[in-house]
Write a protein that holds these residues in place. Structure first.
Motif, PDB file in Angstrom:
ATOM      1  N   MET A 222       0.843  -1.197   0.000  1.00 48.49           N
ATOM      2  CA  MET A 222       0.000   0.000   0.000  1.00 48.49           C
ATOM      3  C   MET A 222       0.876   1.245   0.000  1.00 48.49           C
ATOM      4  O   MET A 222       1.717   1.414   0.871  1.00 48.49           O
ATOM      5  CB  MET A 222      -0.915   0.004   1.221  1.00 48.49           C
ATOM      6  CG  MET A 222      -1.792   1.242   1.320  1.00 48.49           C
ATOM      7  SD  MET A 222      -2.745   1.265   2.850  1.00 48.49           S
ATOM      8  CE  MET A 222      -3.765  -0.188   2.639  1.00 48.49           C
ATOM      9  N   ALA A 223       0.698   2.083  -1.007  1.00 51.38           N
ATOM     10  CA  ALA A 223       1.485   3.311  -1.109  1.00 51.38           C
ATOM     11  C   ALA A 223       0.892   4.381  -0.191  1.00 51.38           C
ATOM     12  O   ALA A 223      -0.273   4.748  -0.321  1.00 51.38           O
ATOM     13  CB  ALA A 223       1.514   3.802  -2.554  1.00 51.38           C
TER      14      ALA A 223
ATOM     15  N   ASP B  18      -7.109  -9.129  -9.769  1.00 56.32           N
ATOM     16  CA  ASP B  18      -7.977 -10.149  -9.161  1.00 56.32           C
ATOM     17  C   ASP B  18      -8.375  -9.740  -7.747  1.00 56.32           C
ATOM     18  O   ASP B  18      -8.417 -10.571  -6.820  1.00 56.32           O
ATOM     19  CB  ASP B  18      -7.285 -11.517  -9.146  1.00 56.32           C
ATOM     20  CG  ASP B  18      -7.001 -12.043 -10.547  1.00 56.32           C
ATOM     21  OD1 ASP B  18      -7.773 -11.710 -11.459  1.00 56.32           O
ATOM     22  OD2 ASP B  18      -6.002 -12.770 -10.722  1.00 56.32           O
ATOM     23  N   GLU B  19      -8.634  -8.450  -7.566  1.00 55.91           N
ATOM     24  CA  GLU B  19      -9.090  -7.871  -6.302  1.00 55.91           C
ATOM     25  C   GLU B  19      -8.040  -7.937  -5.194  1.00 55.91           C
ATOM     26  O   GLU B  19      -8.347  -7.666  -4.033  1.00 55.91           O
ATOM     27  CB  GLU B  19     -10.384  -8.538  -5.824  1.00 55.91           C
ATOM     28  CG  GLU B  19     -11.546  -8.367  -6.799  1.00 55.91           C
ATOM     29  CD  GLU B  19     -12.826  -8.983  -6.282  1.00 55.91           C
ATOM     30  OE1 GLU B  19     -12.783  -9.608  -5.208  1.00 55.91           O
ATOM     31  OE2 GLU B  19     -13.874  -8.831  -6.946  1.00 55.91           O
ATOM     32  N   GLN B  20      -6.814  -8.287  -5.535  1.00 53.29           N
ATOM     33  CA  GLN B  20      -5.731  -8.340  -4.559  1.00 53.29           C
ATOM     34  C   GLN B  20      -4.692  -7.268  -4.886  1.00 53.29           C
ATOM     35  O   GLN B  20      -4.309  -7.102  -6.039  1.00 53.29           O
ATOM     36  CB  GLN B  20      -5.066  -9.719  -4.554  1.00 53.29           C
ATOM     37  CG  GLN B  20      -5.996 -10.859  -4.171  1.00 53.29           C
ATOM     38  CD  GLN B  20      -6.496 -10.750  -2.749  1.00 53.29           C
ATOM     39  OE1 GLN B  20      -5.747 -10.378  -1.837  1.00 53.29           O
ATOM     40  NE2 GLN B  20      -7.765 -11.054  -2.536  1.00 53.29           N
TER      41      GLN B  20
ATOM     42  N   PHE C 102      -6.403  -4.948 -14.395  1.00 54.32           N
ATOM     43  CA  PHE C 102      -6.013  -4.322 -13.132  1.00 54.32           C
ATOM     44  C   PHE C 102      -6.954  -3.171 -12.805  1.00 54.32           C
ATOM     45  O   PHE C 102      -7.719  -2.689 -13.656  1.00 54.32           O
ATOM     46  CB  PHE C 102      -4.560  -3.830 -13.182  1.00 54.32           C
ATOM     47  CG  PHE C 102      -4.303  -2.678 -14.121  1.00 54.32           C
ATOM     48  CD1 PHE C 102      -4.438  -1.362 -13.689  1.00 54.32           C
ATOM     49  CD2 PHE C 102      -3.927  -2.906 -15.438  1.00 54.32           C
ATOM     50  CE1 PHE C 102      -4.193  -0.299 -14.546  1.00 54.32           C
ATOM     51  CE2 PHE C 102      -3.673  -1.850 -16.309  1.00 54.32           C
ATOM     52  CZ  PHE C 102      -3.803  -0.547 -15.868  1.00 54.32           C
ATOM     53  N   ALA C 103      -6.907  -2.748 -11.574  1.00 56.56           N
ATOM     54  CA  ALA C 103      -7.754  -1.656 -11.100  1.00 56.56           C
ATOM     55  C   ALA C 103      -6.966  -0.804 -10.119  1.00 56.56           C
ATOM     56  O   ALA C 103      -5.981  -1.254  -9.526  1.00 56.56           O
ATOM     57  CB  ALA C 103      -9.020  -2.209 -10.444  1.00 56.56           C
TER      58      ALA C 103
ATOM     59  N   HIS D 221     -14.199   7.465   6.590  1.00 59.14           N
ATOM     60  CA  HIS D 221     -13.715   6.348   5.776  1.00 59.14           C
ATOM     61  C   HIS D 221     -14.370   6.385   4.392  1.00 59.14           C
ATOM     62  O   HIS D 221     -15.580   6.591   4.263  1.00 59.14           O
ATOM     63  CB  HIS D 221     -14.036   5.011   6.451  1.00 59.14           C
ATOM     64  CG  HIS D 221     -13.306   4.796   7.739  1.00 59.14           C
ATOM     65  ND1 HIS D 221     -12.176   4.024   7.843  1.00 59.14           N
ATOM     66  CD2 HIS D 221     -13.564   5.276   8.991  1.00 59.14           C
ATOM     67  CE1 HIS D 221     -11.755   4.022   9.101  1.00 59.14           C
ATOM     68  NE2 HIS D 221     -12.582   4.776   9.823  1.00 59.14           N
ATOM     69  N   TRP D 222     -13.564   6.172   3.379  1.00 60.04           N
ATOM     70  CA  TRP D 222     -14.066   6.126   1.996  1.00 60.04           C
ATOM     71  C   TRP D 222     -13.135   5.276   1.160  1.00 60.04           C
ATOM     72  O   TRP D 222     -11.917   5.283   1.347  1.00 60.04           O
ATOM     73  CB  TRP D 222     -14.148   7.541   1.418  1.00 60.04           C
ATOM     74  CG  TRP D 222     -14.513   7.582  -0.051  1.00 60.04           C
ATOM     75  CD1 TRP D 222     -15.762   7.518  -0.587  1.00 60.04           C
ATOM     76  CD2 TRP D 222     -13.610   7.717  -1.144  1.00 60.04           C
ATOM     77  NE1 TRP D 222     -15.704   7.595  -1.961  1.00 60.04           N
ATOM     78  CE2 TRP D 222     -14.381   7.720  -2.329  1.00 60.04           C
ATOM     79  CE3 TRP D 222     -12.229   7.837  -1.245  1.00 60.04           C
ATOM     80  CZ2 TRP D 222     -13.809   7.840  -3.595  1.00 60.04           C
ATOM     81  CZ3 TRP D 222     -11.649   7.944  -2.501  1.00 60.04           C
ATOM     82  CH2 TRP D 222     -12.441   7.952  -3.664  1.00 60.04           C
ATOM     83  N   GLU D 223     -13.723   4.516   0.244  1.00 57.09           N
ATOM     84  CA  GLU D 223     -12.921   3.667  -0.642  1.00 57.09           C
ATOM     85  C   GLU D 223     -13.665   3.482  -1.957  1.00 57.09           C
ATOM     86  O   GLU D 223     -14.899   3.352  -1.975  1.00 57.09           O
ATOM     87  CB  GLU D 223     -12.666   2.298   0.004  1.00 57.09           C
ATOM     88  CG  GLU D 223     -11.805   1.373  -0.840  1.00 57.09           C
ATOM     89  CD  GLU D 223     -11.531   0.049  -0.149  1.00 57.09           C
ATOM     90  OE1 GLU D 223     -11.930  -1.008  -0.693  1.00 57.09           O
ATOM     91  OE2 GLU D 223     -10.921   0.075   0.943  1.00 57.09           O
ATOM     92  N   SER D 224     -12.926   3.473  -3.046  1.00 54.56           N
ATOM     93  CA  SER D 224     -13.551   3.288  -4.359  1.00 54.56           C
ATOM     94  C   SER D 224     -12.554   2.615  -5.294  1.00 54.56           C
ATOM     95  O   SER D 224     -11.336   2.839  -5.197  1.00 54.56           O
ATOM     96  CB  SER D 224     -14.008   4.631  -4.943  1.00 54.56           C
ATOM     97  OG  SER D 224     -14.830   4.418  -6.079  1.00 54.56           O
ATOM     98  N   LEU D 225     -13.080   1.786  -6.204  1.00 58.20           N
ATOM     99  CA  LEU D 225     -12.261   1.014  -7.132  1.00 58.20           C
ATOM    100  C   LEU D 225     -12.549   1.475  -8.554  1.00 58.20           C
ATOM    101  O   LEU D 225     -13.710   1.601  -8.959  1.00 58.20           O
ATOM    102  CB  LEU D 225     -12.584  -0.476  -6.987  1.00 58.20           C
ATOM    103  CG  LEU D 225     -11.638  -1.459  -7.675  1.00 58.20           C
ATOM    104  CD1 LEU D 225     -10.301  -1.504  -6.942  1.00 58.20           C
ATOM    105  CD2 LEU D 225     -12.257  -2.853  -7.700  1.00 58.20           C
TER     106      LEU D 225
END
Length: 335
Positions: free
Chosen positions: A1-2, A17-19, A50-51, A94-98
């Motif tokens: 994780m950067a 692959d979600e990893q 990739f994502a 908290h927030w997260e998006s792909l």
């Protein structure tokens, strides 16, 4: 994780692959000169989708109405999501998006669309002299290939303007083949293409202004993606040293067999002398140690071994050639 130490709470990872992909240090990057930037190497595999995953967690605190993210792939801006402060507050900080591709309209203003995923691809090279005409442009294009960059910027209050519609065929304009001289000195073999479309839905489109100007991001995350072979050639991934077997304190069966005394090969008189010697050792009838000199355990072992070797050597030196005697089993066990 950067993660950037000066802006804790904002993190970016590239996933397959979600990893999250393993990250390797970029030794050529000088963090002291760019305190708001981080650079990492990641491994890319051909045809793998990739994502980019963006995340915000405490202790980061937004000091602007909107936080903007610009996602660049191979030097092309492919996505520009916005995070409103109200949304982060509803998530308790908290927030997260792909973001795994580019959405394209299927026609009209309907929310339905297709999403074409990001996919690692192989850079095709050629030695054809005809491609030298575009060598200059190929070098410029290849200079940005192999990088995924995410810029974070402070922005003003976002206004809803409708569904987000993309019209440009981003990433499809890159040359499919370049002259090998365009990659001279560059350990690059992979680029990015867009995969086949799949059904999706447009997200809502917001717009806002840059608070500090577009050239002044508060954070920059850079990922240099390379093949495993390229990472090894750059010494980013180092081959592990071959493990050495621990030194055994006991001899191997083969070595023990080589060093063992073959009693069956001795004459009857030689075997009797050996039997008498071992009986002497068991009875404690060994020569006395001079008074005033004490022997430790190592000395006693050495003397014992020396006596055995001297006896066997003396026996072998007196052995005379003669008729070979068949092996005879001797029982050295005392009665």
């Amino acid at each position: 994780m950067a993660v950037i130490d000066s802006i804790l709470g904002i993190s970016v990872v590239v996933c397959v692959d979600e990893q999250a992909l393993a990250e390797y240090d970029d030794d050529d990057f000088n963090a002291e000169k760019s305190s708001n930037m981080i650079s990492k190497y990641i491994q890319s595999d051909i045809l793998k989708e990739f994502a980019v995953r963006l995340a915000i967690v405490p202790p980061y605190s937004m000091n602007c109405p909107t936080l903007g993210f610009q996602i660049y792939v191979d030097g092309i801006k492919v996505r520009e999501p916005l995070l409103r402060k109200a949304v982060l507050s509803r998530g308790g900080g908290h927030w997260e998006s792909l973001f795994n591709g580019i959405k394209y309209s299927t026609g009209g203003q309907q929310p339905d669309c297709i999403l074409r995923p990001f996919k690692f691809s192989e850079i095709q090279t050629s030695t054809d002299d005809e491609r030298l005409d575009s060598l200059h442009s190929d070098i410029q294009v290849m200079g940005a290939v192999g990088e995924i960059v995410i810029k974070v910027l402070r922005r003003t209050e976002a206004q809803l303007v409708g569904p987000k519609i993309e019209q440009d065929s981003l990433l499809d304009g890159l040359p499919s083949t370049v002259h090998e001289k365009a990659l001279k000195g560059e350990a690059k073999s992979h680029g990015t293409k867009l995969g086949d479309g799949r059904a999706s839905v447009f997200s809502r489109r917001f717009e806002s202004e840059f608070m500090d100007g577009e050239d002044h991001p508060i954070a920059i995350f850079r990922f240099k993606y390379r093949s495993r072979e390229a990472l090894k050639s750059l010494l980013v991934i180092r081959s592990p040293e071959p493990e050495q077997a621990p030194v055994s304190r006991t001899a191997s069966p083969e070595l023990a067999q080589q060093n063992a005394l073959n009693i069956a090969s001795l004459s009857p008189s030689e075997r009797r002398q050996i039997q008498d010697f071992f009986q002497m050792l068991k009875s404690g009838a060994a020569p006395r140690i001079p008074e005033g000199k004490q022997m430790n355990h190592a000395d006693r072992v050495f003397v014992k071994r020396e006596r055995e070797e001297d006896l066997i050597e003396a026996i072998r030196s007196r052995k005379k050639p003669g008729k070979r005697i068949a092996p005879v089993s001797i029982d050295l066990t005392l009665d």
